[in-house]
Scaffold this motif. Structure first.
Motif, PDB file in Angstrom:
ATOM      1  N   ALA A 167       0.867  -1.177   0.000  1.00 28.81           N
ATOM      2  CA  ALA A 167       0.000   0.000   0.000  1.00 28.81           C
ATOM      3  C   ALA A 167       0.905   1.228   0.000  1.00 28.81           C
ATOM      4  O   ALA A 167       1.973   1.225   0.627  1.00 28.81           O
ATOM      5  CB  ALA A 167      -0.903   0.009   1.235  1.00 28.81           C
ATOM      6  N   PHE A 275     -12.969   5.959  -0.434  1.00 33.84           N
ATOM      7  CA  PHE A 275     -11.616   5.501  -0.766  1.00 33.84           C
ATOM      8  C   PHE A 275     -11.178   6.078  -2.103  1.00 33.84           C
ATOM      9  O   PHE A 275     -11.982   6.366  -2.975  1.00 33.84           O
ATOM     10  CB  PHE A 275     -11.504   3.972  -0.751  1.00 33.84           C
ATOM     11  CG  PHE A 275     -12.390   3.236  -1.744  1.00 33.84           C
ATOM     12  CD1 PHE A 275     -12.096   3.216  -3.104  1.00 33.84           C
ATOM     13  CD2 PHE A 275     -13.502   2.528  -1.295  1.00 33.84           C
ATOM     14  CE1 PHE A 275     -12.889   2.511  -3.999  1.00 33.84           C
ATOM     15  CE2 PHE A 275     -14.303   1.809  -2.194  1.00 33.84           C
ATOM     16  CZ  PHE A 275     -14.006   1.819  -3.544  1.00 33.84           C
ATOM     17  N   GLY A 276      -9.855   6.278  -2.216  1.00 35.90           N
ATOM     18  CA  GLY A 276      -9.267   6.724  -3.475  1.00 35.90           C
ATOM     19  C   GLY A 276      -8.110   5.812  -3.812  1.00 35.90           C
ATOM     20  O   GLY A 276      -8.032   4.685  -3.319  1.00 35.90           O
ATOM     21  N   ARG A 446     -12.254  12.462   7.869  1.00 33.25           N
ATOM     22  CA  ARG A 446     -11.334  11.380   8.207  1.00 33.25           C
ATOM     23  C   ARG A 446     -11.382  10.972   9.672  1.00 33.25           C
ATOM     24  O   ARG A 446     -10.591  10.136  10.122  1.00 33.25           O
ATOM     25  CB  ARG A 446      -9.900  11.799   7.856  1.00 33.25           C
ATOM     26  CG  ARG A 446      -9.673  11.962   6.362  1.00 33.25           C
ATOM     27  CD  ARG A 446      -9.750  10.626   5.663  1.00 33.25           C
ATOM     28  NE  ARG A 446      -9.344  10.708   4.270  1.00 33.25           N
ATOM     29  CZ  ARG A 446      -9.080   9.628   3.533  1.00 33.25           C
ATOM     30  NH1 ARG A 446      -9.193   8.419   4.045  1.00 33.25           N
ATOM     31  NH2 ARG A 446      -8.738   9.766   2.289  1.00 33.25           N
TER      32      ARG A 446
HETATM   33  C1  UGA Z   1      -4.356  -0.744  -1.726  1.00 32.30           C
HETATM   34  C2  UGA Z   1      -4.201  -2.052  -0.951  1.00 32.30           C
HETATM   35  O1  UGA Z   1      -4.248  -1.773   0.446  1.00 32.30           O
HETATM   36  C3  UGA Z   1      -2.880  -2.725  -1.299  1.00 32.30           C
HETATM   37  O2  UGA Z   1      -2.799  -3.986  -0.650  1.00 32.30           O
HETATM   38  C4  UGA Z   1      -2.804  -2.916  -2.808  1.00 32.30           C
HETATM   39  O3  UGA Z   1      -1.559  -3.477  -3.177  1.00 32.30           O
HETATM   40  C5  UGA Z   1      -2.975  -1.585  -3.495  1.00 32.30           C
HETATM   41  O4  UGA Z   1      -4.239  -1.003  -3.107  1.00 32.30           O
HETATM   42  C6  UGA Z   1      -2.986  -1.664  -4.968  1.00 32.30           C
HETATM   43  O5  UGA Z   1      -3.263  -2.703  -5.536  1.00 32.30           O
HETATM   44  O6  UGA Z   1      -2.747  -0.600  -5.543  1.00 32.30           O
HETATM   45  P1  UGA Z   1      -3.430   1.752  -1.484  1.00 32.30           P
HETATM   46  O7  UGA Z   1      -4.519   2.082  -2.438  1.00 32.30           O
HETATM   47  O8  UGA Z   1      -2.056   2.220  -1.794  1.00 32.30           O
HETATM   48  O9  UGA Z   1      -3.326   0.145  -1.301  1.00 32.30           O
HETATM   49  O10 UGA Z   1      -3.787   2.313  -0.031  1.00 32.30           O
HETATM   50  P2  UGA Z   1      -4.857   1.840   1.079  1.00 32.30           P
HETATM   51  O11 UGA Z   1      -4.216   1.980   2.385  1.00 32.30           O
HETATM   52  O12 UGA Z   1      -5.443   0.536   0.760  1.00 32.30           O
HETATM   53  O13 UGA Z   1      -5.972   2.961   0.983  1.00 32.30           O
HETATM   54  C7  UGA Z   1      -6.849   3.050  -0.125  1.00 32.30           C
HETATM   55  C8  UGA Z   1      -7.917   4.087   0.154  1.00 32.30           C
HETATM   56  O14 UGA Z   1      -8.832   3.614   1.142  1.00 32.30           O
HETATM   57  C9  UGA Z   1      -7.374   5.403   0.688  1.00 32.30           C
HETATM   58  O15 UGA Z   1      -8.076   6.476   0.104  1.00 32.30           O
HETATM   59  C10 UGA Z   1      -7.636   5.308   2.165  1.00 32.30           C
HETATM   60  O16 UGA Z   1      -7.732   6.560   2.776  1.00 32.30           O
HETATM   61  C11 UGA Z   1      -8.951   4.567   2.178  1.00 32.30           C
HETATM   62  N1  UGA Z   1      -9.221   3.855   3.446  1.00 32.30           N
HETATM   63  C12 UGA Z   1      -8.397   2.857   3.853  1.00 32.30           C
HETATM   64  C13 UGA Z   1     -10.349   4.175   4.194  1.00 32.30           C
HETATM   65  O17 UGA Z   1     -11.121   5.074   3.829  1.00 32.30           O
HETATM   66  N2  UGA Z   1     -10.601   3.490   5.347  1.00 32.30           N
HETATM   67  C14 UGA Z   1      -9.794   2.482   5.780  1.00 32.30           C
HETATM   68  O18 UGA Z   1     -10.088   1.898   6.846  1.00 32.30           O
HETATM   69  C15 UGA Z   1      -8.659   2.172   5.013  1.00 32.30           C
END
Ligand code: UGA
Ligand code: NAD
Length: 468
Positions: A167, A275-276, A446
């Motif tokens: 991530a 989510f983004g 958030r």
């Molecule tokens: C995500 C996955 O977590 C990774 O395992 C994967 O490899 C990756 O996508 C990918 O294939 O690109 P990433 O998008 O970099 O990683 O970041 P995340 O931490 O997953 O967050 C994604 C979005 O969800 C963000 O906007 C974050 O703010 C949001 N989010 C995350 C929430 O709104 N609530 C949460 O509890 C967790």
């Protein structure tokens, strides 16, 4: 028997190729790793003498400082990189198709195909080709057909799937201590040998019981499935946040309570403005397309709803801002804190902030933006893309990019927290309050502020997943 890999080439020096192969170089000093890309300015940034790397990722600079010039190299000479390598990671982008068959859903595999054709054209010896990009199920089949049809005599290509689960914002830690490494191969003697060659690279730092080996198609599908399940958790909790706002329940309390069930677990249950990121939406839409291609419309509709809920959450949030500000924000100044799609990254792809600001622009508000990492040109480019009908000059009259959170909040009527940057937890809210128009509003997308404390200062506070 498995080839002992001494030279690796990675095609694609982006958010995945760069950090992943930098960590391989760090942990495998006996392997020479060359990361190649067609984008000259990206490669120049990776090679920059003062380590102004093209992506912001905590801990990355340190890894690159230790390895660059030792056994890690960045180059635009794609052909040389391919020719010299025993093993090639294909880590190019696979965005959602914008036109043609499957537009808006299917993955655009053009970059993967071009990279594959390049490998077939220039390779003079056998290679292990590793799909690192996230691709639809059975893409490895297409790659194999292209490679086999174009290869020279005495060249054989083994194709592996090795999806990446890092991530952004925690990439280096995720790579150093992965939950698992997944390798998919054909279950033939050659396929299993190739799989063992790649597994032995990871075995330099990843415990053996975390290196999972499966069939090719399962590996490809597992990547889409993992992202779909993660995004589904967020959409589920965001759907519940709407019920909380209507009933007086508190989403953080609900998430805490359900997360205590060990079958559910506490992680990834944070309600948000949506989510983004470059992958969740893209990969789910890809899964929707795959389901439809398999004549499974009910399955497609099920996954599509995860993205629809996310769109609804973003829309719901901007509507709540407008409603709370007495149903009009025309001419009002709104400070948007955070533009990246999550904290600890400068990446803005699919960031919820972009959608919110587009909505505020349509309501004719004035907008101040502050983000600690996103380059200003990136913000202008994203806003232009989000509102193609508004000329950039008009946007630049309506929107101001600020150098600090305090500056962004000055003379604003409302502050909107869009990204959970840690520094937003430490803002001097008394001082912000003193310099805002009254009544002064805060919208926490958030759930990071202490709403009771801010109310004592005098703010009107609205938090995702709470009635007031
Ligand atoms: C995500 C996955 O977590 C990774 O395992 C994967 O490899 C990756 O996508 C990918 O294939 O690109 P990433 O998008 O970099 O990683 O970041 P995340 O931490 O997953 O967050 C994604 C979005 O969800 C963000 O906007 C974050 O703010 C949001 N989010 C995350 C929430 O709104 N609530 C949460 O509890 C967790
Ligand atoms: P990116 O856009 O940051 O990087 C891709 C790079 O590939 C670009 O620099 C581009 O110039 C280069 N490229 C494209 N075609 C090329 C070619 N033919 N030859 C040489 N270079 C070429 O993309 P990214 O975020 O690194 O994602 C790459 C893949 O990894 C995607 O399939 C994505 O779904 C997947 N993935 C991304 C993440 C993430 O957190 N960003 C996590 C896991 C998986």
């Amino acid at each position: 028997s498995p080839v002992k890999v001494t030279k690796i080439c990675c095609i694609g020096a982006g958010y995945v190729g760069g950090p992943t192969c930098a960590v391989v170089a760090l942990k495998c000093p006996h392997i020479t790793v060359t990361i190649v890309d067609l984008n000259q300015s990206r490669i120049d940034a990776w090679n920059s003498p003062d380590f102004k790397l093209p992506i912001y990722e905590p801990g990355l600079e340190d890894v690159v400082r230790q390895t660059r010039g030792r056994n890690l190299f960045f180059s635009t000479d794609v052909d040389k990189g391919i020719e010299e390598a025993d093993l090639i990671f294909v880590s190019v982008n696979t965005p959602t198709k914008k036109s043609g068959i499957g537009a808006g859903f299917a993955a655009d595999l053009n970059y993967v195909e071009l990279a594959t054709r390049r490998i077939a054209d220039v390779a003079k010896s056998s290679k292990i080709v590793v799909e690192k990009s996230t691709v639809p199920c059975r893409t490895a089949d297409a790659m194999r057909t292209i490679l086999d049809a174009n290869s020279k005599p005495n060249c054989r290509f083994d194709i592996l799937s090795n999806p990446e689960f890092l991530a952004e914002g925690t990439a280096i830690n995720d790579l150093l201590k992965p939950d698992r490494v997944l390798i998919g191969s054909l279950q033939t003697p050659q396929g299993i040998d190739a799989c063992n060659s790649l597994a032995s690279i990871y075995a330099n730092w990843v415990p053996k019981d975390r290196i999972l080996t499966v069939g090719l198609w399962s590996s490809e599908l597992s990547k889409l499935a993992a992202n779909a399940m993660l995004a589904q958790r967020i959409s589920s909790v965001n759907a519940l946040s709407a019920i909380c706002e209507a009933t007086g329940a508190n989403i953080d309390e609900v998430a805490h309570a359900i997360g205590f069930d060990s079958r559910i677990g506490p992680k990834f249950l944070k309600a948000s403005v949506g989510f983004g990121g470059s992958c969740f939406q893209k990969d789910i839409l890809n899964l929707v397309y795959l389901s439809e291609s398999c004549h499974l419309p009910e399955v497609a509709a099920y996954w599509r709803q995860v993205v629809e809920m996310n769109d609804y959450q973003k829309r719901r949030f901007s509507t709540r801002v407008v409603d709370t500000l007495f149903k009009t924000i025309t001419g009002k100044r709104i400070a948007v804190l955070g533009f990246a799609f999550k904290a600890d990254t400068g990446d803005t792809r699919e960031s919820a902030a972009i959608t919110l600001i587009r909505d505020f622009q349509q309501e004719k508000a004035l907008i101040n933006i502050y983000d600690p990492q996103v380059p200003h040109e990136q913000i202008w480019a994203d806003l232009a893309e989000a509102s193609p009908d508004i000329p950039l000059a008009a946007t630049q009259k309506q929107v101001t990019i600020c150098a600090s959170a305090i500056e962004a909040c000055k003379n604003a009527e409302a502050v909107v927290i869009a990204t959970e940057w840690k520094e937003f937890c430490d803002i001097d809210w008394e001082s912000v309050y003193a310099h805002m128009k009254k009544p002064a509003f805060i919208f926490d997308g958030r759930i990071i502020v202490d709403a009771d404390r801010l109310r004592k200062i005098g703010f009107k506070v609205t938090v995702i997943g709470r009635a007031e």
